[in-house]
Design an enzyme around this catalytic site. Structure first.
Site, PDB file in Angstrom:
ATOM      1  N   TYR A 258       0.839  -1.204   0.000  1.00 55.33           N
ATOM      2  CA  TYR A 258       0.000   0.000   0.000  1.00 55.33           C
ATOM      3  C   TYR A 258       0.872   1.252   0.000  1.00 55.33           C
ATOM      4  O   TYR A 258       1.748   1.414   0.839  1.00 55.33           O
ATOM      5  CB  TYR A 258      -0.954   0.018   1.211  1.00 55.33           C
ATOM      6  CG  TYR A 258      -2.031  -1.048   1.170  1.00 55.33           C
ATOM      7  CD1 TYR A 258      -2.340  -1.746   0.004  1.00 55.33           C
ATOM      8  CD2 TYR A 258      -2.768  -1.349   2.309  1.00 55.33           C
ATOM      9  CE1 TYR A 258      -3.324  -2.713  -0.030  1.00 55.33           C
ATOM     10  CE2 TYR A 258      -3.766  -2.320   2.287  1.00 55.33           C
ATOM     11  CZ  TYR A 258      -4.031  -3.000   1.111  1.00 55.33           C
ATOM     12  OH  TYR A 258      -5.010  -3.963   1.081  1.00 55.33           O
TER      13      TYR A 258
HETATM   14  N1  LIG Z   1      -6.985  -7.882   0.425  1.00 53.68           N
HETATM   15  C1  LIG Z   1      -7.140  -7.127  -0.637  1.00 53.68           C
HETATM   16  O1  LIG Z   1      -6.804  -7.523  -1.760  1.00 53.68           O
HETATM   17  C2  LIG Z   1      -7.731  -5.763  -0.505  1.00 53.68           C
HETATM   18  C3  LIG Z   1      -8.122  -5.057  -1.671  1.00 53.68           C
HETATM   19  C4  LIG Z   1      -8.668  -3.781  -1.512  1.00 53.68           C
HETATM   20  C5  LIG Z   1      -8.801  -3.239  -0.231  1.00 53.68           C
HETATM   21  N2  LIG Z   1      -8.391  -3.929   0.871  1.00 53.68           N
HETATM   22  C6  LIG Z   1      -8.512  -3.349   2.226  1.00 53.68           C
HETATM   23  O2  LIG Z   1      -9.841  -2.909   2.394  1.00 53.68           O
HETATM   24  C7  LIG Z   1      -9.841  -1.530   2.760  1.00 53.68           C
HETATM   25  C8  LIG Z   1     -11.097  -0.876   2.266  1.00 53.68           C
HETATM   26  O3  LIG Z   1     -11.176  -0.972   0.839  1.00 53.68           O
HETATM   27  P1  LIG Z   1     -11.977   0.111   0.029  1.00 53.68           P
HETATM   28  O4  LIG Z   1     -11.384   1.471   0.288  1.00 53.68           O
HETATM   29  O5  LIG Z   1     -12.074  -0.357  -1.360  1.00 53.68           O
HETATM   30  O6  LIG Z   1     -13.381  -0.003   0.793  1.00 53.68           O
HETATM   31  P2  LIG Z   1     -14.766   0.696   0.748  1.00 53.68           P
HETATM   32  O7  LIG Z   1     -15.123   0.857   2.190  1.00 53.68           O
HETATM   33  O8  LIG Z   1     -15.674  -0.077  -0.131  1.00 53.68           O
HETATM   34  O9  LIG Z   1     -14.570   2.114   0.051  1.00 53.68           O
HETATM   35  C9  LIG Z   1     -14.042   3.186   0.784  1.00 53.68           C
HETATM   36  C10 LIG Z   1     -14.146   4.465  -0.035  1.00 53.68           C
HETATM   37  O10 LIG Z   1     -15.522   4.820  -0.223  1.00 53.68           O
HETATM   38  C11 LIG Z   1     -15.664   6.228  -0.109  1.00 53.68           C
HETATM   39  N3  LIG Z   1     -16.503   6.479   1.091  1.00 53.68           N
HETATM   40  C12 LIG Z   1     -16.467   5.823   2.293  1.00 53.68           C
HETATM   41  N4  LIG Z   1     -17.410   6.310   3.142  1.00 53.68           N
HETATM   42  C13 LIG Z   1     -18.054   7.274   2.456  1.00 53.68           C
HETATM   43  C14 LIG Z   1     -19.139   8.139   2.785  1.00 53.68           C
HETATM   44  N5  LIG Z   1     -19.730   8.097   3.991  1.00 53.68           N
HETATM   45  N6  LIG Z   1     -19.558   9.024   1.855  1.00 53.68           N
HETATM   46  C15 LIG Z   1     -18.974   9.077   0.634  1.00 53.68           C
HETATM   47  N7  LIG Z   1     -17.937   8.288   0.260  1.00 53.68           N
HETATM   48  C16 LIG Z   1     -17.489   7.397   1.152  1.00 53.68           C
HETATM   49  C17 LIG Z   1     -14.253   6.794   0.054  1.00 53.68           C
HETATM   50  O11 LIG Z   1     -13.676   7.002  -1.230  1.00 53.68           O
HETATM   51  P3  LIG Z   1     -13.568   8.447  -1.954  1.00 53.68           P
HETATM   52  O12 LIG Z   1     -13.893   9.508  -0.967  1.00 53.68           O
HETATM   53  O13 LIG Z   1     -12.182   8.521  -2.460  1.00 53.68           O
HETATM   54  O14 LIG Z   1     -14.546   8.354  -3.067  1.00 53.68           O
HETATM   55  C18 LIG Z   1     -13.524   5.635   0.704  1.00 53.68           C
HETATM   56  O15 LIG Z   1     -12.126   5.669   0.522  1.00 53.68           O
HETATM   57  C19 LIG Z   1      -8.539  -0.969   2.186  1.00 53.68           C
HETATM   58  O16 LIG Z   1      -8.119   0.199   2.823  1.00 53.68           O
HETATM   59  C20 LIG Z   1      -7.605  -2.126   2.435  1.00 53.68           C
HETATM   60  O17 LIG Z   1      -7.148  -2.098   3.790  1.00 53.68           O
HETATM   61  C21 LIG Z   1      -7.875  -5.185   0.745  1.00 53.68           C
END
Ligand SMILES: NC(=O)c1ccc[n+]([C@@H]2O[C@H](COP(=O)([O-])OP(=O)(O)OC[C@H]3O[C@@H](n4cnc5c(N)ncnc54)[C@H](OP(=O)(O)O)[C@@H]3O)[C@@H](O)[C@H]2O)c1
Length: 359
Positions: free
Chosen positions: A61
């Site tokens: 990351y």
């Molecule tokens: N194992 C793996 O392969 C893998 C892969 C991916 C992720 N992960 C882990 O999972 C975590 C979460 O992944 P993700 O970021 O894709 O998850 P997510 O929770 O689906 O998306 C989070 C994103 O949604 C937006 N968001 C969140 N709350 C919001 C709200 N209340 N209002 C408006 N927008 C909102 C923000 O993006 P914006 O503001 O930028 O639009 C935020 O960065 C990562 O940080 C990582 O630790 C693991």
């Protein structure tokens, strides 16, 4: 947030919402939506103050910045032992060196040492294989996890983004040889991505792995901040410009209806739905700022009523491929006459033995 689940078949207690830190820092692959150390610090503190204990990062990351920032934040916070600090290995840290990536023993050990240095700690609470490399024998990975536990460098082990057969083989091999078990599988899961349901969920439940799910908000799609435009998703966020299929819009529309009826944010309903799905131990949430995180942290303060849940399930339904569609009541009635009563045993009947203990 003072509600903790055991992670898989283990004694490790984890928050039902984990903090994703893929956007901590502005380097590497995730730079486009990365956050400065100051912004990351505010998100981290808010999560810990709310009682959260499961922190998810990876060596990959923001090209190592996520781990370095976390290391400094944890040192400043002074509560290292309260946290279930999780990192992952697999991705290459040196494209010119064939052993600087993948899941072989040499890279696993080197990657862990580098993560520990960046995080400023002498052990991880949970160490995950990040992605199947299609090469390394499962026995090598499981043995190395076990060695790392014995060396005191990690407490628990798990897998992310592997095929279900691979995870099942890892767990069965570990059980058969008395080695460190896999306590989690980390996979994508949300109302717009239910691919884990037919294979991974029953595997995790029957083999003692808690699902920790990533992108539970579909990367932001399920927050309601995007709209349809001719050029893909319109709106302010990291998915702007991406293409979205009709089925996903159907889910977003149903989510908006349910959230409106409950007086909740769409993000809260989407998170609540996934965290309360069978087999899920924790959802790894991402946030670009503290207000987003605050909304997510309140996602488990309510219950989705059955009729609203049914509406979401119907909108998010997807056709089960064979053979999974054959494990549903229609097909199963060909196997056992539904008119027969099977399964109720008379009182005192000796229960079956599972893993050496009576079930
Ligand atoms: N194992 C793996 O392969 C893998 C892969 C991916 C992720 N992960 C882990 O999972 C975590 C979460 O992944 P993700 O970021 O894709 O998850 P997510 O929770 O689906 O998306 C989070 C994103 O949604 C937006 N968001 C969140 N709350 C919001 C709200 N209340 N209002 C408006 N927008 C909102 C923000 O993006 P914006 O503001 O930028 O639009 C935020 O960065 C990562 O940080 C990582 O630790 C693991």
């Amino acid at each position: 947030m003072n509600d903790y689940y055991l992670l898989g078949r283990s004694g490790l207690r984890v928050s039902r919402l984990a903090l994703g830190t893929m956007n901590f820092g502005v380097g590497g692959f995730h730079a486009a939506y990365g956050r400065s150390e100051e912004e990351a610090g505010a998100i981290f503190r808010r999560y810990v103050e709310a009682g959260g204990n499961l922190i998810d990062t990876a060596d990959f990351y923001t090209a190592g910045e996520s781990e370095r920032i976390l290391g400094r934040l944890i040192a400043r916070d002074g509560q290292r032992d309260r946290l279930v600090l999780t990192s992952k290995f697999t991705n290459s840290v040196d494209p010119s060196d064939p052993n600087a990536g993948g899941n072989g023993r040499k890279h696993m050990i080197r990657a862990l040492d580098a993560s520990l240095r960046r995080l400023g700690t002498d052990h991880l609470d949970l160490y995950l294989l990040h992605t199947w490399d299609r090469i390394t024998p499962v026995e090598e990975v499981v043995r190395t996890f076990d060695d790392l536990v014995r060396a005191g460098k990690i407490r628990y082990a798990g897998l992310s983004d592997v095929p279900a057969w691979y995870a099942a083989r890892a767990q069965t091999y570990a059980e058969a040889h008395g080695l460190t078990p896999m306590v989690t599988v980390q996979l994508p899961y949300s109302l717009v991505d239910r691919a884990v349901e037919p294979e991974f969920v029953p595997m995790a439940q029957s083999l003692g792995m808690g699902l920790t799910v990533w992108s539970p908000l579909g990367g932001g799609l399920l927050t309601g901040k995007y709209r349809r435009t001719a050029d893909g998703l319109g709106g302010d966020g990291r998915l702007a410009g991406s293409a979205v299929g009709e089925r996903d819009w159907q889910v977003v529309d149903a989510l908006a209806t349910v959230a409106g009826g409950l007086g909740r944010d769409m993000a809260q309903v989407a998170l609540n739905w996934v965290v309360t799905q069978p087999g899920v131990a924790s959802a790894v949430v991402g946030a670009s700022g503290t207000s987003q995180l605050d909304a997510s942290l309140a996602a488990l303060d309510f219950t989705i009523p059955d009729d609203a849940r049914a509406l979401l399930d119907e909108a998010a339904a997807w056709p089960l491929p064979k053979p999974y569609s054959m494990f549903t009541p229609g097909y199963q009635s060909w196997i056992v006459n539904p008119g027969l009563t099977i399964g109720d045993k008379p009182a005192g009947y000796a229960p079956p033995v599972v893993n050496g203990a009576h079930a």
